[in-house]
Write an enzyme that holds these catalytic residues in place. Structure first.
Site, PDB file in Angstrom:
ATOM      1  CD  GLU A 176      15.533  -9.708 -10.591  1.00  0.00           C
ATOM      2  OE1 GLU A 176      15.224  -9.576 -11.789  1.00  0.00           O
ATOM      3  OE2 GLU A 176      15.026  -9.023  -9.686  1.00  0.00           O
ATOM      4  CE  LYS A 213      11.861 -11.340 -11.710  1.00  0.00           C
ATOM      5  NZ  LYS A 213      10.845 -10.311 -11.440  1.00  0.00           N
TER       6      LYS A 213
END
Length: 296
Positions: A176, A213
């Site tokens: 992420e 993500k």
């Protein structure tokens, strides 16, 4: 690795519920839920309150595998129980929802336009703990605020370095590298980020599965190419400060990307709501996020 969970994460329909607020973000999450800081006097009491909030969400009749693929947990939640089961076991055995653990230890200070992750001091013991608690995957977050190619590369290199270690331990890591939605050169940052994410993917062994993500991009379907690699299980989107409505509007424009929301999932929930009110609101939130994830 649980192959049934892997198949669900790769091919199931739904989105990821992010219930992983940790030390720094927990007071704000509680405040949004209607619990002020004077309601607790120490960290233990604070985490007990946030676990009760998460437990209320997880056990709600609207929180089901029909629309939710997985839930991201914080360490304290992972080691807490729902009824007589640890949270991850409750999610999978009672709900059919895949458990994922937030594993990073927070962000370093802003330097050269980015915030790297703090060095992982307890990763080995945390992964061992996660294995005991039947966790499927992990999540770790960095932040990119400015267009600085060298710094963006450092963010990606650090993420992949830990991702390989985590994957080799038997988990599927979520990478992420969040791009700040207020960044002046957001579109250009995202192009550079994509370049280095692909470079990282090309160096991975075939059995090193990962998920991404990412902040919803300025250019529609920018990250679609990440799915051309067999190591990529999913690309999911964080809300990143957008309202739920705004985030879902952007999400619909990106094929094969599903939601992984925290604040945009729990928006409007309040400790003083009746169960009927609470259920109605969370059901509407889940339905909106689900539709934006699967109806393209």
């Amino acid at each position: 690795m649980n192959r049934e969970q892997l198949e669900r994460m790769k091919n199931g329909k739904g989105f990821i519920a992010a219930l992983d607020q940790s030390g720094g973000s927990t007071p704000k999450a509680l405040l949004n839920y209607g619990i002020k800081e004077d309601a607790y006097s120490n960290e233990e009491e604070m985490f007990n309150l946030v676990h009760e909030m998460r437990k209320r969400i997880i056990t709600n009749s609207a929180f089901t595998s029909d629309r939710i693929l997985a839930a991201i947990l914080f360490k304290v939640t992972m080691n807490s129980k729902v009824g007589d089961k640890y949270t991850a076991d409750y999610l999978w055995e009672e709900k059919g929802i895949v458990p994922i653990l937030k594993i990073d230890e927070g962000l370093a200070e802003l330097k050269d336009g980015v915030q790297l992750m703090k060095p992982f001091k307890e990763i080995d013991s945390l992964l061992e703990n996660a294995k005991e608690r039947n966790i499927f995957g992990t999540k770790m977050r960095s932040v990119i605020k400015e267009l600085n190619e060298e710094s963006i590369k450092k963010v990606v290199d650090q993420q992949f370095e830990y991702a390989v270690k985590i994957s080799n331990a038997g988990f599927v890591p979520i990478i992420e590298p969040e791009v700040d939605i207020h960044a002046e050169d957001k579109a250009e940052i995202e192009e550079v980020l994509k370049k280095y994410l692909i470079e990282g993917l090309e160096k991975l062994d075939k059995e090193n599965y990962v998920m991404f993500k990412l902040t919803l991009p300025e250019k529609e379907n920018l990250y679609h190419d990440l799915l051309n690699y067999p190591q990529t299980i999913r690309v999911v989107a964080l809300s990143g400060g957008y309202s739920r409505e705004e985030a879902n509007e952007k999400l619909r424009k990106n094929e094969d990307v599903i939601a992984s929301y925290s604040r945009a999932l729990t928006e409007g929930l309040n400790v003083d709501q009746s169960e009927e009110e609470f259920t109605k609101l969370i059901d509407e939130s889940i339905e909106e996020n689900y539709k934006a994830s699967v109806e393209k």
